[in-house]
Structure formats: C-alpha cells, structure tokens
Design a protein around this motif. Structure first.
Motif, PDB file in Angstrom:
ATOM      1  N   LYS A  92       0.693  -1.579   0.128  1.00  0.00           N
ATOM      2  CA  LYS A  92       0.100   0.150   0.218  1.00  0.00           C
ATOM      3  C   LYS A  92       0.644   0.996   0.056  1.00  0.00           C
ATOM      4  O   LYS A  92       2.596   1.755   0.744  1.00  0.00           O
ATOM      5  CB  LYS A  92      -0.592   0.166   1.781  1.00  0.00           C
ATOM      6  CG  LYS A  92      -2.277  -1.361   1.243  1.00  0.00           C
ATOM      7  CD  LYS A  92      -3.155  -1.357   2.370  1.00  0.00           C
ATOM      8  CE  LYS A  92      -4.060  -2.383   2.037  1.00  0.00           C
ATOM      9  NZ  LYS A  92      -5.301  -2.722   2.899  1.00  0.00           N
ATOM     10  N   GLY A  93       0.512   2.098  -1.606  1.00  0.00           N
ATOM     11  CA  GLY A  93       1.822   3.321  -0.765  1.00  0.00           C
ATOM     12  C   GLY A  93       2.579   3.181  -1.962  1.00  0.00           C
ATOM     13  O   GLY A  93       3.857   4.239  -2.274  1.00  0.00           O
ATOM     14  N   THR A  94       2.910   2.177  -1.565  1.00  0.00           N
ATOM     15  CA  THR A  94       3.893   1.654  -2.891  1.00  0.00           C
ATOM     16  C   THR A  94       3.906   1.398  -4.696  1.00  0.00           C
ATOM     17  O   THR A  94       4.684   0.987  -5.250  1.00  0.00           O
ATOM     18  CB  THR A  94       5.594   0.934  -2.086  1.00  0.00           C
ATOM     19  OG1 THR A  94       5.361  -0.310  -2.187  1.00  0.00           O
ATOM     20  CG2 THR A  94       5.393   1.136  -1.043  1.00  0.00           C
TER      21      THR A  94
ATOM     22  N   LYS B  64       9.969   9.985  -1.043  1.00  0.00           N
ATOM     23  CA  LYS B  64       9.425   9.706  -0.377  1.00  0.00           C
ATOM     24  C   LYS B  64       9.692   8.075  -0.040  1.00  0.00           C
ATOM     25  O   LYS B  64      10.460   7.978   1.421  1.00  0.00           O
ATOM     26  CB  LYS B  64       8.038   9.927  -0.274  1.00  0.00           C
ATOM     27  CG  LYS B  64       6.921  10.453   0.019  1.00  0.00           C
ATOM     28  CD  LYS B  64       5.642  10.360   0.163  1.00  0.00           C
ATOM     29  CE  LYS B  64       4.237  10.701  -1.002  1.00  0.00           C
ATOM     30  NZ  LYS B  64       3.599  10.485  -0.190  1.00  0.00           N
TER      31      LYS B  64
ATOM     32  N   TYR C 100      13.582   8.814   1.386  1.00  0.00           N
ATOM     33  CA  TYR C 100      13.125   8.762   3.211  1.00  0.00           C
ATOM     34  C   TYR C 100      13.176   8.056   4.072  1.00  0.00           C
ATOM     35  O   TYR C 100      13.101   7.211   4.315  1.00  0.00           O
ATOM     36  CB  TYR C 100      11.998   9.791   3.353  1.00  0.00           C
ATOM     37  CG  TYR C 100      11.897  10.873   4.575  1.00  0.00           C
ATOM     38  CD1 TYR C 100      12.613  11.692   5.076  1.00  0.00           C
ATOM     39  CD2 TYR C 100      10.962  10.084   5.117  1.00  0.00           C
ATOM     40  CE1 TYR C 100      12.778  12.130   6.351  1.00  0.00           C
ATOM     41  CE2 TYR C 100      11.351  10.950   6.763  1.00  0.00           C
ATOM     42  CZ  TYR C 100      12.225  11.882   6.962  1.00  0.00           C
ATOM     43  OH  TYR C 100      11.671  12.474   8.524  1.00  0.00           O
ATOM     44  N   LEU C 101      11.805   7.369   3.670  1.00  0.00           N
ATOM     45  CA  LEU C 101      11.010   6.003   4.537  1.00  0.00           C
ATOM     46  C   LEU C 101      12.332   5.034   3.991  1.00  0.00           C
ATOM     47  O   LEU C 101      12.435   4.581   5.785  1.00  0.00           O
ATOM     48  CB  LEU C 101      10.031   5.576   4.294  1.00  0.00           C
ATOM     49  CG  LEU C 101       9.006   3.751   4.585  1.00  0.00           C
ATOM     50  CD1 LEU C 101       8.926   4.966   5.868  1.00  0.00           C
ATOM     51  CD2 LEU C 101       7.955   3.755   4.026  1.00  0.00           C
TER      52      LEU C 101
ATOM     53  N   MET D 153       9.122  16.370   5.601  1.00  0.00           N
ATOM     54  CA  MET D 153       8.533  15.794   4.703  1.00  0.00           C
ATOM     55  C   MET D 153       7.048  15.649   4.601  1.00  0.00           C
ATOM     56  O   MET D 153       6.381  15.717   5.796  1.00  0.00           O
ATOM     57  CB  MET D 153       9.342  14.008   5.148  1.00  0.00           C
ATOM     58  CG  MET D 153       8.365  13.160   4.585  1.00  0.00           C
ATOM     59  SD  MET D 153       8.969  12.361   2.468  1.00  0.00           S
ATOM     60  CE  MET D 153      10.418  13.254   2.198  1.00  0.00           C
ATOM     61  N   ASP D 154       6.239  15.436   2.931  1.00  0.00           N
ATOM     62  CA  ASP D 154       4.463  15.232   3.137  1.00  0.00           C
ATOM     63  C   ASP D 154       4.616  14.039   3.619  1.00  0.00           C
ATOM     64  O   ASP D 154       5.209  13.070   4.173  1.00  0.00           O
ATOM     65  CB  ASP D 154       4.446  15.629   2.024  1.00  0.00           C
ATOM     66  CG  ASP D 154       4.882  15.289   0.458  1.00  0.00           C
ATOM     67  OD1 ASP D 154       6.456  15.303   0.368  1.00  0.00           O
ATOM     68  OD2 ASP D 154       5.492  14.689   0.263  1.00  0.00           O
ATOM     69  N   ASP D 155       3.456  13.687   3.409  1.00  0.00           N
ATOM     70  CA  ASP D 155       2.415  12.791   4.423  1.00  0.00           C
ATOM     71  C   ASP D 155       2.738  10.900   3.484  1.00  0.00           C
ATOM     72  O   ASP D 155       3.096  10.875   2.971  1.00  0.00           O
ATOM     73  CB  ASP D 155       1.134  12.950   3.385  1.00  0.00           C
ATOM     74  CG  ASP D 155       0.194  11.662   4.121  1.00  0.00           C
ATOM     75  OD1 ASP D 155      -0.113  11.737   5.629  1.00  0.00           O
ATOM     76  OD2 ASP D 155      -1.252  11.559   4.007  1.00  0.00           O
ATOM     77  N   LEU D 156       3.132  10.595   4.762  1.00  0.00           N
ATOM     78  CA  LEU D 156       4.040   8.665   3.841  1.00  0.00           C
ATOM     79  C   LEU D 156       2.736   8.601   4.808  1.00  0.00           C
ATOM     80  O   LEU D 156       2.927   7.256   4.612  1.00  0.00           O
ATOM     81  CB  LEU D 156       5.427   9.106   5.089  1.00  0.00           C
ATOM     82  CG  LEU D 156       6.982   9.801   4.914  1.00  0.00           C
ATOM     83  CD1 LEU D 156       7.515   9.483   5.640  1.00  0.00           C
ATOM     84  CD2 LEU D 156       6.378   9.268   3.714  1.00  0.00           C
TER      85      LEU D 156
ATOM     86  N   GLU E 145      -0.161   6.672   3.725  1.00  0.00           N
ATOM     87  CA  GLU E 145      -0.150   5.572   2.774  1.00  0.00           C
ATOM     88  C   GLU E 145       0.771   4.410   2.594  1.00  0.00           C
ATOM     89  O   GLU E 145       1.283   3.330   2.927  1.00  0.00           O
ATOM     90  CB  GLU E 145      -0.751   5.580   1.666  1.00  0.00           C
ATOM     91  CG  GLU E 145      -1.914   6.682   1.424  1.00  0.00           C
ATOM     92  CD  GLU E 145      -3.076   5.725   1.520  1.00  0.00           C
ATOM     93  OE1 GLU E 145      -3.028   4.159   2.165  1.00  0.00           O
ATOM     94  OE2 GLU E 145      -3.724   6.400   2.994  1.00  0.00           O
ATOM     95  N   MET E 146       2.647   5.407   2.665  1.00  0.00           N
ATOM     96  CA  MET E 146       3.503   4.214   2.492  1.00  0.00           C
ATOM     97  C   MET E 146       3.728   3.023   3.495  1.00  0.00           C
ATOM     98  O   MET E 146       4.637   2.644   3.548  1.00  0.00           O
ATOM     99  CB  MET E 146       4.365   4.943   2.192  1.00  0.00           C
ATOM    100  CG  MET E 146       5.234   4.442   1.316  1.00  0.00           C
ATOM    101  SD  MET E 146       7.195   5.622   0.678  1.00  0.00           S
ATOM    102  CE  MET E 146       6.461   6.052  -1.180  1.00  0.00           C
ATOM    103  N   LEU E 147       2.964   4.179   4.863  1.00  0.00           N
ATOM    104  CA  LEU E 147       3.791   3.510   6.376  1.00  0.00           C
ATOM    105  C   LEU E 147       3.250   2.182   6.214  1.00  0.00           C
ATOM    106  O   LEU E 147       3.193   1.244   7.358  1.00  0.00           O
ATOM    107  CB  LEU E 147       3.388   4.935   7.370  1.00  0.00           C
ATOM    108  CG  LEU E 147       4.299   5.697   7.252  1.00  0.00           C
ATOM    109  CD1 LEU E 147       4.119   6.334   8.109  1.00  0.00           C
ATOM    110  CD2 LEU E 147       5.391   4.647   8.215  1.00  0.00           C
TER     111      LEU E 147
END
Lengths: 108, 108
Positions: free
Chosen positions: A9-11, A92, A95-96, B1-4, B6-8
DNA sequence: CCCACTACTCGGTGATACCGTATAGCGGTA
DNA sequence: TACCGCTATACGGTATCACCGAGTAGTGGG
C-alpha cells in the motif's frame, strides 16, 4: 513470499508510475512486468484500479489502440503532473527506507 | 517530508515490533521514539491502535506499572509469536525493498 | 484552581490493494 | 459449429491499515 498486500500500500502505485515512465504501455503488460519483477501475486484487477485512479487524478495521458491478438489496449503515458508525482514517490521512498533500515541496524 | 501515511501501511506495525523487541516499553514512549527516528507525524492515537492490535493478536505480553508522573503505563514485551512476526516482517521488508530498488535502478 | 504534560481508549474516516464476476476480441481444435 | 484458452478491461464489494477527534485520568506548577 507470503502476503505483501499491506506493505504494498502506497508503493505499488509508485511502481506502476515508474513502469509507465520508461515506456508507454498498458494494463495487462504492466501486470506481467510486475510479476516478472518479483511482485508475483499482483493480478490484473489491482493494476486496473490503479490505472483508473491515475487517470482520474490527471497524472496520465491515455490512448486506445487495436491489439490484433485481443480487445483494444489502453496505453498510458505520464504527463507533467505524473512525472512530478513519480519524483515525489521516490523522494518519500528514499526517506522512508533509510529510516527503516536505520531502525533495523539498531540506530537508536 | 510530506504525507507518508499510505507508505507506512504495513511497515509501521513492524517498526513498533522492532522497538518493543529491544526493550520493554510503553505507548507514549514508543511514539516519542518514532518521532525522534524521523517518523515525525506519527501521533499517540496511531501507536495505541497498533499496540491494541498486537495485544489482540497475541503477539505481546502486557504489564501495567504505576508511573509517578501520570497515569499507569502499559509496558509491552514480545512473546515467541511476536518475535516470529517480527522476523517475518524483516524478511518481507528485505524482499520488497530489494525489488523496488531494482525497479528504481532500471533493472528491467 | 486552572493548565500543561503524561498516558490510554474508542468510534469513525479515508485510502489502498484485493477478490470475484462480467464483458469482449482473437485463434485453435474437435 | 461449439468450446476453450489467452488477451484485455471494468466494476462492485471487502479487509486492513494509519489517522482523527473526543473523552478520561493522574501529576505537578504558576
């Protein structure tokens, strides 16, 4: 590899953007490409929902072309907004993943 | 950093497991630790929902202890199932991040 | 006596990937 | 002709997750 659903999700959307950015292509082929890349369990339905979302959000240009071996294909290409979105995705991700890898290495 | 956000999804829970694995700790402190680690926008509510889920899924042992500076704290420690879950998380992370980085480098 | 900080709970929301089913074009084969 | 398999897309419904907001409490300071 067992279920990656939640982690994708998100990737996954970013991966689709990246694939489209390298060449104009269509849903069915994108799915096969993802499968070959190791995202083995991703199926057509999932990719199509992403593509429809990209279109709805104005990130891609769409061209329908006849196939010869089946129904017409919808080819997708990134526009400026799409390229910007893709760049943001990689920022992102960078960063993550760096934070998570630091956590993994016990950076605490 | 903008919204993460979904990636989290799918990774934040793993990060919490990792933090708990290094020392028995509690929600409020975990949140502060995540913030220090670069997950700046993660708030208490999010961490507590994860902790309650871990407890419901039988991955942690919980001990309530008085605090001295506020309400009692709920300390969390991984049990065997939790350690197994954590190992599986890192396996998945390793797998996923390697595929995505390959895609990023144009491994196609 | 209020306020700030600490600390946890819980109901509801939005986004996302996934599943199943349907529709449809094409070629092969029995 | 009838059926099957591969190609190709669409769409309604589901589960899960991070997040939000409001509420409840304990402690200590101005």
């Amino acid at each position: 590899m067992d279920d990656l659903t939640e982690m994708l999700k998100g990737t996954l959307e970013g991966c689709v953007l990246e694939i489209i950015s390298t060449e104009e292509t269509y849903g069915y082929a994108i799915t096969r490409q993802l499968n070959d890349l190791g995202f083995a369990d991703v199926v057509e339905g999932t990719v199509y929902t992403i593509l429809l979302r990209l279109e709805r959000n104005g990130l891609v240009e769409v061209t329908k072309r006849p196939s010869g071996v089946g129904p017409p294909r919808k080819f997708y290409a990134l526009n400026d907004a799409g390229r910007e979105q893709l760049a943001g995705f990689w920022t992102k991700w960078q960063y993550l993943s760096s934070r998570i890898n630091k956590l993994k290495e016990g950076g605490r």
